[in-house]
Design a protein around this motif. Structure first.
Motif, PDB file in Angstrom:
ATOM      1  N   ASN A 151      -0.133   0.012   0.823  1.00 18.73           N
ATOM      2  CA  ASN A 151       0.054   0.973   1.913  1.00 18.73           C
ATOM      3  C   ASN A 151      -0.715   2.254   1.602  1.00 18.73           C
ATOM      4  OD1 ASN A 151       1.802   2.713   0.289  1.00 18.73           O
ATOM      5  ND2 ASN A 151       3.455   1.256   0.675  1.00 18.73           N
ATOM      6  N   ASN A 152      -0.901   3.090   2.612  1.00 23.19           N
ATOM      7  CA  ASN A 152      -1.723   4.280   2.421  1.00 23.19           C
ATOM      8  C   ASN A 152      -1.107   5.274   1.447  1.00 23.19           C
ATOM      9  OD1 ASN A 152       0.150   4.710   4.745  1.00 23.19           O
ATOM     10  ND2 ASN A 152      -0.684   6.776   4.701  1.00 23.19           N
ATOM     11  N   PHE A 153       0.216   5.222   1.249  1.00 21.76           N
ATOM     12  CA  PHE A 153       0.861   6.078   0.256  1.00 21.76           C
ATOM     13  C   PHE A 153       0.364   5.737  -1.143  1.00 21.76           C
ATOM     14  CE2 PHE A 153       4.480   6.338  -2.772  1.00 21.76           C
ATOM     15  CZ  PHE A 153       4.563   7.706  -2.872  1.00 21.76           C
ATOM     16  N   LEU A 154       0.357   4.445  -1.473  1.00 28.45           N
ATOM     17  CA  LEU A 154      -0.146   4.035  -2.780  1.00 28.45           C
ATOM     18  C   LEU A 154      -1.652   4.230  -2.880  1.00 28.45           C
ATOM     19  CD1 LEU A 154       1.855   0.767  -3.617  1.00 28.45           C
ATOM     20  CD2 LEU A 154       2.021   2.991  -4.745  1.00 28.45           C
ATOM     21  N   ALA A 155      -2.361   3.935  -1.796  1.00 32.94           N
ATOM     22  CA  ALA A 155      -3.822   4.088  -1.819  1.00 32.94           C
ATOM     23  C   ALA A 155      -4.219   5.527  -2.126  1.00 32.94           C
ATOM     24  CB  ALA A 155      -4.418   3.650  -0.490  1.00 32.94           C
ATOM     25  N   GLY A 156      -3.362   6.476  -1.779  1.00 35.56           N
ATOM     26  CA  GLY A 156      -3.628   7.875  -2.063  1.00 35.56           C
ATOM     27  C   GLY A 156      -3.142   8.331  -3.420  1.00 35.56           C
ATOM     28  N   GLY A 157      -2.710   7.396  -4.260  1.00 37.32           N
ATOM     29  CA  GLY A 157      -2.245   7.742  -5.601  1.00 37.32           C
ATOM     30  C   GLY A 157      -0.782   8.071  -5.688  1.00 37.32           C
ATOM     31  N   GLY A 158       0.001   7.717  -4.656  1.00 34.76           N
ATOM     32  CA  GLY A 158       1.422   8.025  -4.645  1.00 34.76           C
ATOM     33  C   GLY A 158       2.181   7.397  -5.786  1.00 34.76           C
TER      34      GLY A 158
ATOM     35  N   GLN B 291      11.864  -0.717   6.187  1.00 30.30           N
ATOM     36  CA  GLN B 291      10.508  -0.151   6.137  1.00 30.30           C
ATOM     37  C   GLN B 291      10.389   0.978   7.165  1.00 30.30           C
ATOM     38  OE1 GLN B 291       7.166  -2.246   4.370  1.00 30.30           O
ATOM     39  NE2 GLN B 291       8.801  -1.170   3.294  1.00 30.30           N
ATOM     40  N   PRO B 292      10.970   2.152   6.891  1.00 31.24           N
ATOM     41  CA  PRO B 292      11.042   3.193   7.915  1.00 31.24           C
ATOM     42  C   PRO B 292       9.904   4.208   7.903  1.00 31.24           C
ATOM     43  CG  PRO B 292      12.426   3.809   6.085  1.00 31.24           C
ATOM     44  CD  PRO B 292      11.787   2.486   5.716  1.00 31.24           C
ATOM     45  N   PHE B 293       8.969   4.112   6.958  1.00 26.98           N
ATOM     46  CA  PHE B 293       8.031   5.221   6.765  1.00 26.98           C
ATOM     47  C   PHE B 293       6.855   5.218   7.733  1.00 26.98           C
ATOM     48  CE2 PHE B 293       9.930   4.955   2.472  1.00 26.98           C
ATOM     49  CZ  PHE B 293      10.433   6.234   2.404  1.00 26.98           C
ATOM     50  N   GLY B 294       6.528   4.077   8.298  1.00 28.63           N
ATOM     51  CA  GLY B 294       5.360   4.024   9.164  1.00 28.63           C
ATOM     52  C   GLY B 294       4.058   4.174   8.397  1.00 28.63           C
ATOM     53  N   ASN B 295       4.015   3.670   7.154  1.00 29.62           N
ATOM     54  CA  ASN B 295       2.776   3.699   6.390  1.00 29.62           C
ATOM     55  C   ASN B 295       1.790   2.671   6.937  1.00 29.62           C
ATOM     56  OD1 ASN B 295       3.457   5.717   4.507  1.00 29.62           O
ATOM     57  ND2 ASN B 295       4.601   4.252   3.270  1.00 29.62           N
ATOM     58  N   THR B 296       0.514   2.952   6.785  1.00 29.76           N
ATOM     59  CA  THR B 296      -0.548   2.064   7.258  1.00 29.76           C
ATOM     60  C   THR B 296      -1.063   1.224   6.101  1.00 29.76           C
ATOM     61  OG1 THR B 296      -1.193   3.704   8.912  1.00 29.76           O
ATOM     62  CG2 THR B 296      -2.804   1.988   8.384  1.00 29.76           C
ATOM     63  N   MET B 297      -1.280  -0.050   6.365  1.00 33.32           N
ATOM     64  CA  MET B 297      -1.835  -0.926   5.341  1.00 33.32           C
ATOM     65  C   MET B 297      -3.323  -0.642   5.147  1.00 33.32           C
ATOM     66  SD  MET B 297       0.698  -2.458   4.195  1.00 33.32           S
ATOM     67  CE  MET B 297      -0.336  -3.313   2.994  1.00 33.32           C
ATOM     68  N   GLN B 298      -3.739  -0.717   3.901  1.00 31.44           N
ATOM     69  CA  GLN B 298      -5.150  -0.596   3.553  1.00 31.44           C
ATOM     70  C   GLN B 298      -5.508  -1.683   2.551  1.00 31.44           C
ATOM     71  OE1 GLN B 298      -5.905   3.422   2.200  1.00 31.44           O
ATOM     72  NE2 GLN B 298      -5.755   4.263   4.263  1.00 31.44           N
ATOM     73  N   THR B 299      -6.695  -2.223   2.668  1.00 33.37           N
ATOM     74  CA  THR B 299      -7.181  -3.217   1.715  1.00 33.37           C
ATOM     75  C   THR B 299      -8.373  -2.620   0.989  1.00 33.37           C
ATOM     76  OG1 THR B 299      -6.480  -4.988   3.205  1.00 33.37           O
ATOM     77  CG2 THR B 299      -7.961  -5.584   1.404  1.00 33.37           C
ATOM     78  N   ILE B 300      -8.295  -2.623  -0.338  1.00 37.31           N
ATOM     79  CA  ILE B 300      -9.331  -2.021  -1.161  1.00 37.31           C
ATOM     80  C   ILE B 300      -9.839  -3.051  -2.166  1.00 37.31           C
ATOM     81  CG2 ILE B 300      -8.360   0.301  -0.931  1.00 37.31           C
ATOM     82  CD1 ILE B 300      -7.083  -0.023  -3.670  1.00 37.31           C
TER      83      ILE B 300
END
Length: 570
Positions: free
Chosen positions: A519-526, A446-455
């Motif tokens: 993660n914030n990558f997916l939360a942003g539509g990644g 897990q090297p990306f340093g993405n932030t968890m988000q709950t929606i």
């Protein structure tokens, strides 16, 4: 472009011009003439792709290459990569080395702890002449990419690897990368002299790069169509008399099977589509991004064959293209070109200079990298089952669900591209012991340093996200936490593949709210999962790596989960 590279290019041009002038004078005078120069020049182009800071030999399946006979061989490691480069250059003195992108980003701890500065130092030591910007070069934004190119200490952490950082000795290319408004953000091409002939090198990255990184990383940038940008740049090179042209393309196809020099790729892939469309002025394409191995021949629009190849990832293969260039016209003699992938085996003596750099990075990272953070009862692997789920992905999803419980999370979903490595049960070369997980190993996963988000999503929106796993280009199966279960049908049409969606055995209700951790990558539509953009009531959380570390600390002896969360139907 660094000043040293500019000076070297100008010196090469001046030398070529001086050589031509001397030959002309000798012809005009009475002095004996030198033997005539051969009509063609042999030039070798060597490219690697998707190194991702793997300075040490990668382990597990990430450190193996499938051979043409179906067997495997251990491959990769910067010191071995350098040794093979030296061998290949010795065979053909007129050699140039390139990178097809993603040399940094998603890197192991020995490079990532130092913002990948050791990897740039390694590329410089290998005299890399051109580097197309891949999507991971943008992981930390354009300003960090610019720092990689031009040097300087990190604005927050300073210079932690060495006292200073000089940056890259090579240009980053991106003919289809512009600022909003159209101004170029990267150089579109470079021209390199080899064997007295100019070689035009065009760089192009994937046009949908914004879907592969967090939105903030590419704010203010635009990524144009690859074919249009390559054609435009090829025309410009042609106008200035550069006829031999190759493309570094950070886009690739999916290989279905075969060794390094097979061409068993899925039909309709983006690399083949681009290769079939770009101008006949281009003589070959080095591809990347998909981490696949293939050596193909694709006819250009005029019907002439040209090589299209990719060298897996992590420094395990070198893509070698031997060109024959007509000195008078500057054109590549296509029928004289030979392309292949060569395995970076570990059965030769490692390069001592590269080995010293790797050891320096290892020693400086060791106090953090070798710290034990947990234990496992078996291999946690990212290789997916037929359903698409993997044991490593399932553990990550479980860790992310547990880390977001305070935000009310009921289910966690994570992208498979964010699962970057296996966690083998066997001890690593650091000698921590079987089943022991070190910080460095967890970081590699897990090297990306993405932030968890709950929606909050409705049940219908959650199903809609799962339906987005399939597109005409292929499937991207999200990893899901324990308690979520569904089936998908291979034969059902896209948009209607998911059925039987349950949470803890209860059907997911279309109009009921559910708290979903991503993660914030997916939360942003990644990765094209735009359905997550419909989420409401966003709550921030930990870094994804911290969630995994906390999970290992709380669950000694993690058992590889069974692949029973997702079911495949006919």
């Amino acid at each position: 472009m660094r000043a040293s590279r500019v000076r070297r290019g100008l010196t090469a041009v001046a030398t070529a011009l001086a050589t031509a002038a001397t030959a002309t004078a000798a012809t005009a005078g009475a002095a004996p003439q030198a033997p005539p120069e051969p009509a063609t020049a042999d030039v070798r182009l060597i490219t690697f792709n998707d190194l991702h800071g793997n300075l040490e030999p990668p382990t597990g399946s990430s450190g193996e290459i499938e051979l043409d006979d179906g067997g495997t061989v251990e491959a990769g490691g910067a010191a071995y990569l350098a040794a093979h480069l030296e061998r290949l250059r010795a065979e053909v003195p007129n050699s140039l080395v390139f990178s097809a992108g993603d040399s940094v980003g998603a890197s192991p701890v020995n490079s990532a702890l130092f913002h990948d500065e050791p990897t740039i130092d390694f590329l410089n030591s290998q005299d890399v002449r051109a580097h197309v910007a891949g999507n991971h070069e943008f992981d930390e934004g354009y300003q960090e990419l610019w720092r990689m190119a031009t040097g300087g200490c990190h604005p927050q952490d300073g210079c932690e690897f060495r006292d200073s950082f000089a940056g890259a000795d090579f240009p980053y290319l991106g003919s289809n990368v512009t600022f909003e408004g159209g101004a170029p953000a990267l150089l579109p091409f470079t021209v390199q002299l080899s064997g007295g002939v100019p070689i035009g090198v065009i760089g192009a990255t994937l046009h949908d790069l914004p879907s592969s990184v967090s939105p903030g990383a590419v704010r203010g940038l635009e990524f144009g169509d690859e074919v249009e940008a390559i054609d435009r740049t090829a025309d410009a090179l042609d106008r200035i008399g550069v006829k031999a042209q190759v493309v570094l393309l950070h886009q690739g196809d999916e290989a279905e099977s075969g060794g390094p020099n097979s061409c068993d790729v899925a039909p309709g892939g983006p690399a083949h589509r681009i290769a079939a469309a770009v101008t006949p002025k281009v003589d070959a394409l080095f591809t990347a991004h998909s981490h696949q191995q293939y050596t193909c021949t694709v006819p250009d629009p005029a019907g002439a064959p040209r090589p299209v190849l990719q060298g897996a990832s992590y420094g395990r293969l070198l893509s070698v293209l031997d060109l024959r260039v007509d000195r008078a016209s500057g054109e590549v003699v296509r029928q004289g070109s030979r392309a292949r992938n060569e395995v970076v085996t570990r059965d030769i003596a490692p390069d001592p200079e590269a080995a010293a750099l790797v050891e320096e990075a290892r020693e400086k990272a060791a106090p953090i990298a070798n710290r034990a953070v947990g234990t496992t009862a078996g291999d946690l692997l990212r290789e997916p089952a037929p359903s698409g789920e993997s044991s490593m992905g399932s553990v990550i999803a479980d860790a992310q669900l547990e880390s977001t419980a305070d935000a009310g999370a009921q289910v966690a979903l994570t992208n498979p591209g964010g699962v970057r490595a296996d966690l083998p049960h066997a001890s690593s070369p650091a000698g921590e012991g079987d089943g022991v997980v070190t910080y460095g190993e967890a970081f590699a996963v897990q090297p990306f340093g993405n932030t968890m988000q709950t929606i909050t999503l409705t049940g219908a929106q959650l199903k809609g996200v799962l339906e987005q796993q399939w597109t005409p280009e292929g499937a991207t199966i999200l990893q899901v936490s324990a308690g979520l279960h569904y089936a998908w049908s291979e034969s059902a049409p896209i948009g209607s593949k998911v059925s039987g969606l349950t949470l803890h055995g209860e059907p997911v209700v279309p109009d009921a709210p559910y708290r979903v951790a991503v993660n914030n990558f997916l939360a942003g539509g990644g990765d094209g999962f735009t359905g997550f953009l419909e989420g409401t009531d966003v709550t921030g959380g930990k870094l994804d790596l911290d969630a995994l570390l906390d999970y290992f600390a709380a669950h000694p002896g993690v058992v590889p989960p069974s692949a029973d969360r997702i079911e495949v139907q006919g």
